[in-house]
Design a protein around this motif. Structure first.
Motif, PDB file in Angstrom:
ATOM      1  N   MET A 237      25.107  28.546  55.852  1.00 26.82           N
ATOM      2  CA  MET A 237      26.441  28.888  56.386  1.00 26.82           C
ATOM      3  C   MET A 237      26.961  30.180  55.735  1.00 26.82           C
ATOM      4  O   MET A 237      26.679  30.448  54.570  1.00 26.82           O
ATOM      5  N   GLU A 238      27.706  30.947  56.510  1.00 21.37           N
ATOM      6  CA  GLU A 238      28.152  32.245  56.017  1.00 21.37           C
ATOM      7  C   GLU A 238      29.241  32.111  54.955  1.00 21.37           C
ATOM      8  O   GLU A 238      30.079  31.204  55.006  1.00 21.37           O
ATOM      9  N   THR A 239      29.212  33.037  54.005  1.00 20.90           N
ATOM     10  CA  THR A 239      30.198  33.008  52.919  1.00 20.90           C
ATOM     11  C   THR A 239      31.457  33.765  53.330  1.00 20.90           C
ATOM     12  O   THR A 239      31.372  34.886  53.844  1.00 20.90           O
ATOM     13  N   ALA A 240      32.601  33.173  53.069  1.00 18.50           N
ATOM     14  CA  ALA A 240      33.865  33.838  53.391  1.00 18.50           C
ATOM     15  C   ALA A 240      34.368  34.636  52.187  1.00 18.50           C
ATOM     16  O   ALA A 240      34.808  35.775  52.332  1.00 18.50           O
ATOM     17  N   ILE A 241      34.311  34.010  51.029  1.00 28.67           N
ATOM     18  CA  ILE A 241      34.816  34.672  49.810  1.00 28.67           C
ATOM     19  C   ILE A 241      33.742  34.556  48.728  1.00 28.67           C
ATOM     20  O   ILE A 241      33.222  33.468  48.483  1.00 28.67           O
ATOM     21  N   THR A 242      33.439  35.672  48.107  1.00 23.83           N
ATOM     22  CA  THR A 242      32.504  35.661  46.980  1.00 23.83           C
ATOM     23  C   THR A 242      33.197  36.261  45.763  1.00 23.83           C
ATOM     24  O   THR A 242      33.765  37.351  45.852  1.00 23.83           O
ATOM     25  N   VAL A 243      33.152  35.534  44.679  1.00 23.03           N
ATOM     26  CA  VAL A 243      33.787  36.000  43.448  1.00 23.03           C
ATOM     27  C   VAL A 243      32.747  35.948  42.332  1.00 23.03           C
ATOM     28  O   VAL A 243      32.127  34.904  42.117  1.00 23.03           O
ATOM     29  N   GLN A 244      32.558  37.087  41.648  1.00 26.45           N
ATOM     30  CA  GLN A 244      31.548  37.133  40.576  1.00 26.45           C
ATOM     31  C   GLN A 244      32.159  37.738  39.312  1.00 26.45           C
ATOM     32  O   GLN A 244      32.530  38.916  39.300  1.00 26.45           O
ATOM     33  N   GLY A 245      32.295  36.909  38.308  1.00 24.83           N
ATOM     34  CA  GLY A 245      32.769  37.380  36.995  1.00 24.83           C
ATOM     35  C   GLY A 245      34.137  38.024  37.024  1.00 24.83           C
ATOM     36  O   GLY A 245      34.434  38.924  36.226  1.00 24.83           O
ATOM     37  N   LEU A 246      34.982  37.567  37.922  1.00 23.43           N
ATOM     38  CA  LEU A 246      36.309  38.183  38.087  1.00 23.43           C
ATOM     39  C   LEU A 246      37.170  37.939  36.841  1.00 23.43           C
ATOM     40  O   LEU A 246      37.308  36.810  36.371  1.00 23.43           O
ATOM     41  N   THR A 247      37.743  39.025  36.355  1.00 28.35           N
ATOM     42  CA  THR A 247      38.509  38.956  35.104  1.00 28.35           C
ATOM     43  C   THR A 247      39.773  39.782  35.245  1.00 28.35           C
ATOM     44  O   THR A 247      39.739  40.862  35.841  1.00 28.35           O
ATOM     45  N   LYS A 248      40.862  39.268  34.705  1.00 25.93           N
ATOM     46  CA  LYS A 248      42.100  40.050  34.650  1.00 25.93           C
ATOM     47  C   LYS A 248      42.641  40.000  33.227  1.00 25.93           C
ATOM     48  O   LYS A 248      42.969  38.924  32.717  1.00 25.93           O
ATOM     49  N   ARG A 249      42.698  41.171  32.634  1.00 23.26           N
ATOM     50  CA  ARG A 249      43.169  41.258  31.259  1.00 23.26           C
ATOM     51  C   ARG A 249      44.446  42.080  31.225  1.00 23.26           C
ATOM     52  O   ARG A 249      44.481  43.215  31.693  1.00 23.26           O
ATOM     53  N   TYR A 250      45.536  41.482  30.720  1.00 21.54           N
ATOM     54  CA  TYR A 250      46.770  42.229  30.490  1.00 21.54           C
ATOM     55  C   TYR A 250      46.785  42.599  29.005  1.00 21.54           C
ATOM     56  O   TYR A 250      45.991  42.045  28.232  1.00 21.54           O
ATOM     57  N   PRO A 251      47.676  43.500  28.590  1.00 23.86           N
ATOM     58  CA  PRO A 251      47.614  43.959  27.194  1.00 23.86           C
ATOM     59  C   PRO A 251      47.484  42.825  26.163  1.00 23.86           C
ATOM     60  O   PRO A 251      46.700  42.937  25.238  1.00 23.86           O
ATOM     61  N   ASN A 252      48.242  41.749  26.355  1.00 20.29           N
ATOM     62  CA  ASN A 252      48.169  40.695  25.335  1.00 20.29           C
ATOM     63  C   ASN A 252      47.599  39.378  25.840  1.00 20.29           C
ATOM     64  O   ASN A 252      47.583  38.393  25.098  1.00 20.29           O
ATOM     65  N   VAL A 253      47.201  39.342  27.084  1.00 26.23           N
ATOM     66  CA  VAL A 253      46.760  38.071  27.672  1.00 26.23           C
ATOM     67  C   VAL A 253      45.488  38.258  28.495  1.00 26.23           C
ATOM     68  O   VAL A 253      45.376  39.226  29.247  1.00 26.23           O
ATOM     69  N   LEU A 254      44.594  37.310  28.334  1.00 24.36           N
ATOM     70  CA  LEU A 254      43.429  37.262  29.218  1.00 24.36           C
ATOM     71  C   LEU A 254      43.791  36.225  30.290  1.00 24.36           C
ATOM     72  O   LEU A 254      43.654  35.021  30.084  1.00 24.36           O
ATOM     73  N   ALA A 255      44.316  36.713  31.421  1.00 22.48           N
ATOM     74  CA  ALA A 255      44.860  35.800  32.431  1.00 22.48           C
ATOM     75  C   ALA A 255      43.762  35.083  33.201  1.00 22.48           C
ATOM     76  O   ALA A 255      43.886  33.894  33.524  1.00 22.48           O
ATOM     77  N   VAL A 256      42.702  35.804  33.545  1.00 20.62           N
ATOM     78  CA  VAL A 256      41.564  35.196  34.251  1.00 20.62           C
ATOM     79  C   VAL A 256      40.290  35.672  33.549  1.00 20.62           C
ATOM     80  O   VAL A 256      40.117  36.870  33.303  1.00 20.62           O
ATOM     81  N   ASP A 257      39.436  34.717  33.246  1.00 20.13           N
ATOM     82  CA  ASP A 257      38.329  34.993  32.330  1.00 20.13           C
ATOM     83  C   ASP A 257      36.966  34.754  33.002  1.00 20.13           C
ATOM     84  O   ASP A 257      36.454  33.637  33.006  1.00 20.13           O
ATOM     85  N   HIS A 258      36.437  35.812  33.616  1.00 18.33           N
ATOM     86  CA  HIS A 258      35.072  35.785  34.178  1.00 18.33           C
ATOM     87  C   HIS A 258      34.814  34.570  35.071  1.00 18.33           C
ATOM     88  O   HIS A 258      33.920  33.771  34.801  1.00 18.33           O
ATOM     89  N   ILE A 259      35.601  34.423  36.119  1.00 21.70           N
ATOM     90  CA  ILE A 259      35.393  33.291  37.031  1.00 21.70           C
ATOM     91  C   ILE A 259      34.449  33.702  38.167  1.00 21.70           C
ATOM     92  O   ILE A 259      34.436  34.863  38.580  1.00 21.70           O
ATOM     93  N   SER A 260      33.675  32.742  38.625  1.00 16.15           N
ATOM     94  CA  SER A 260      32.736  32.981  39.731  1.00 16.15           C
ATOM     95  C   SER A 260      32.742  31.778  40.663  1.00 16.15           C
ATOM     96  O   SER A 260      32.761  30.639  40.196  1.00 16.15           O
ATOM     97  N   PHE A 261      32.746  32.050  41.949  1.00 21.12           N
ATOM     98  CA  PHE A 261      32.601  30.974  42.933  1.00 21.12           C
ATOM     99  C   PHE A 261      32.352  31.579  44.308  1.00 21.12           C
ATOM    100  O   PHE A 261      32.547  32.784  44.507  1.00 21.12           O
ATOM    101  N   GLU A 262      31.943  30.715  45.223  1.00 20.14           N
ATOM    102  CA  GLU A 262      31.750  31.136  46.613  1.00 20.14           C
ATOM    103  C   GLU A 262      32.462  30.145  47.507  1.00 20.14           C
ATOM    104  O   GLU A 262      32.418  28.937  47.238  1.00 20.14           O
ATOM    105  N   ILE A 263      33.088  30.636  48.549  1.00 15.83           N
ATOM    106  CA  ILE A 263      33.747  29.742  49.511  1.00 15.83           C
ATOM    107  C   ILE A 263      33.131  30.012  50.880  1.00 15.83           C
ATOM    108  O   ILE A 263      33.013  31.183  51.296  1.00 15.83           O
TER     109      ILE A 263
END
Lengths: 245, 327
Positions: B1-27
């Motif tokens: 089945m075809e993938t709609a969303i692919t996420v690989q190692g997604l990370t969001k770092r703000y100056p003092n916070v690691l809000a999202v830490d290397h997440i991966s998944f497929e939907i």
């Protein structure tokens, strides 16, 4: 590619149309836009012998300057605070087109206010070169709208955006030859004045008012305003991009 | 089945916070995917990165094979976004907002009005189409946001806490609407901290805590993973102190659940006699008692160490990164 650019431009127009409707053509904003230039102008000129032909271009330039620019200090930070800017960010449109749309809205507002002042002043100060004067209004309004966007881009709320924008604008009025001819200023201020977009706007409008056009200076005035507009929009895009990083 | 969303190692770092830490998944296309976690876990930051509101510090995300970093406009053509707070213009009418969204998404002129009418009727706001959005209740705004997000018939719908703060009726209506959209083929990415909502709606859920995905599976499989722990729900008259129940033999943990207590035990049959003895010794009447099947909430508690009703980290509980991920 061209189709994508056309689509982006169309969507920029839709943003401009929306901004004009909900922010710019509101009664209080129009009254503010009409009263502020005249009050600034009167506060400087009352009690002085001011030549109407010298004053009119300055007044119209201030109308464009405050009309096109000041409203941006409200519209952009307000959108960012209320979350409506996110609606634009999640839409299939480039950040440049969003900024262009907002600049066009300020441009329309600036043109309307400048034309209103032009209409008021025409009976007192004849306009020998009306087409050039109108061209000056168009160029000036777009440049000042882009400048207003640049000043408001770093801020997420109106109380943060307003004070620096107002201080910079007022300072620019006094060193851009609106009230005092550039020739009467000290040399270092003349150098500063040539780094201000308002200087070129006032010069262009004065040339149209005076009847005698210096083509070389006219081209410099137009080119400077195009250059300022491009630089202001480019920096605004970069500031907003940095903000969403 | 075809993938709609692919996420690989997604990370969001703000100056003092690691809000999202290397997440991966497929939907997958057509999937109803839930993204669960307490406030501040990284749900909204993730959805913001996937919808272009914010940029990822690291990693890659694609929407229908369009990389969000390099082809943002193409990626955004396929998505509709319903954020947690209103993104609509209060100064404009409901109709004006929908038409503006249609224009932004390039819906042809001849289709815009028809689509706006259809959607406003679907969300029961057609009669209020000429009213300013600023006069709308929270539930009405939410319904209108859904309509606005659907105006270009997106293949993927991102919904950030769509029922938070709504009354029961509005929440049910919105839930029904989202499920219907999914049934019609729309891929739904739902963030919520209402675990029952995720349990009822989602085909698969990911649990995020402290910016990391700590479990990802179907709700049923996640529940099965917590089956080692059973629960008994009991209500006493008069009410008793929570600490007295914590001391009972075989009871691992106690949580207040409305006017009842939920006792987490290893084996219900062993714990029940002690509960009856406790009631007898303290001259308490047992108003109701029942053994419970594991719920998604139980799985959440076990995996995150968080109490969903409190959404705060309990001191004595383990940190999320000490729990083995289930995926």
């Amino acid at each position: 590619m061209t189709k994508a650019w056309i689509e982006d431009f169309k969507r920029a127009i839709f943003i401009a149309e929306k901004d004009v409707k909900i922010y710019f053509l509101k009664g209080p904003n129009l009254i503010f836009g009409l009263l502020l230039p005249v009050s600034l102008f009167l506060s400087f000129s009352i009690g002085r012998a001011v030549d109407i032909s010298f004053a009119t271009p300055g007044l119209v330039a201030i109308a464009a300057f405050f009309g096109a620019g000041a409203i941006q200090a409200i519209a952009l930070p307000l959108e960012r605070r209320t979350g409506t800017f996110n609606l634009l960010l999640t839409a299939p449109i480039s950040l440049f087109a969003i900024v262009l749309g907002k600049a066009l809205a300020g441009f329309i507002y600036g043109v309307i206010l400048s034309l209103a002042y032009t209409a008021i002043m025409i009976p007192f100060a004849p306009l020998p070169n009306l087409p050039l004067f109108l061209l000056g209004i168009l160029f000036s309004s777009f440049t000042f709208s882009a400048f207003g966007l640049l000043l408001s881009a770093p801020f997420r709320d109106i109380p943060q955006a307003m004070p620096p924008a107002t201080v910079v604008r007022i300072a620019m009025i006094f060193i851009s030859g609106v009230f005092i001819p550039l020739a009467a200023m000290p040399t270092f201020l003349q150098v500063v004045a040539y780094a201000m977009p308002l200087t070129y706007s006032v010069d262009l409008l004065r040339q149209a008012m005076g009847g005698l056009v210096n083509v070389q200076m006219l081209l410099v005035d137009l080119a400077a305003q195009v250059l300022f507009s491009v630089v202001f929009l480019a920096i605004t895009v970069q500031v907003l991009k940095k903000n969403i990083e | 089945m075809e993938t709609a969303i692919t996420v690989q190692g997604l990370t969001k770092r703000y100056p003092n916070v690691l809000a999202v830490d290397h997440i991966s998944f497929e939907i997958l296309k057509g999937e109803f995917f839930g993204f669960l976690g307490p406030n501040g876990a990284g749900k909204t930051t993730t959805i913001n990165m996937l919808t272009g509101i914010t940029k990822a510090t690291e990693g890659k995300a694609s929407i229908l094979n369009h990389n969000l970093a390099t082809e943002p406009v193409e990626a955004k053509e396929h998505i509709g976004v319903v954020p947690d707070t209103s993104n609509l213009y209060d100064e404009m009418t409901a109709w004006g907002n929908i038409i503006f969204c249609a224009k932004l998404h390039g819906v042809p002129k001849e289709r815009r009005e028809k689509r706006a009418k259809e959607l406003l009727e679907t969300v029961n706001l057609y009669d209020r189409r000429s009213d300013r959005v600023g006069t709308f209740s929270r539930g009405m705004k939410k319904r209108l946001m859904i309509a606005a997000a659907l105006v270009h018939e997106p293949e993927i719908l991102f919904m950030d806490e769509p029922t938070t703060g709504l009354d029961v009726q509005s929440a049910r209506e919105i839930r029904g609407l989202i499920r219907e959209l999914n049934r019609m083929g729309t891929t739904v990415f739902l963030t919520t901290h209402y675990l029952e909502e995720a349990d009822v709606c989602c085909q698969r859920v990911a649990i995020i805590a402290n910016g990391k995905i700590i479990a990802m599976d179907t709700p049923e499989k996640l529940k099965l993973g917590t089956q080692a722990q059973q629960a008994i729900e009991v209500s006493f008259d008069p009410a008793v102190n929570l600490d007295n129940l914590r001391g009972l033999s075989h009871v691992k943990d106690v949580v207040v659940a409305g006017d009842k207590f939920r006792l987490y035990v290893d084996d219900s049959s062993e714990a029940l006699p002690f509960i009856f003895d406790f009631a007898k010794q303290n001259q308490l009447k047992i108003v109701s008692i029942s053994t419970l099947k594991p719920t998604l909430e139980d799985a959440f508690v076990k995996l995150t160490g968080l109490r969903p009703e409190l959404m705060t980290i309990e001191k004595e509980q383990m940190k999320p990164n000490e729990v083995k991920a289930n995926d």
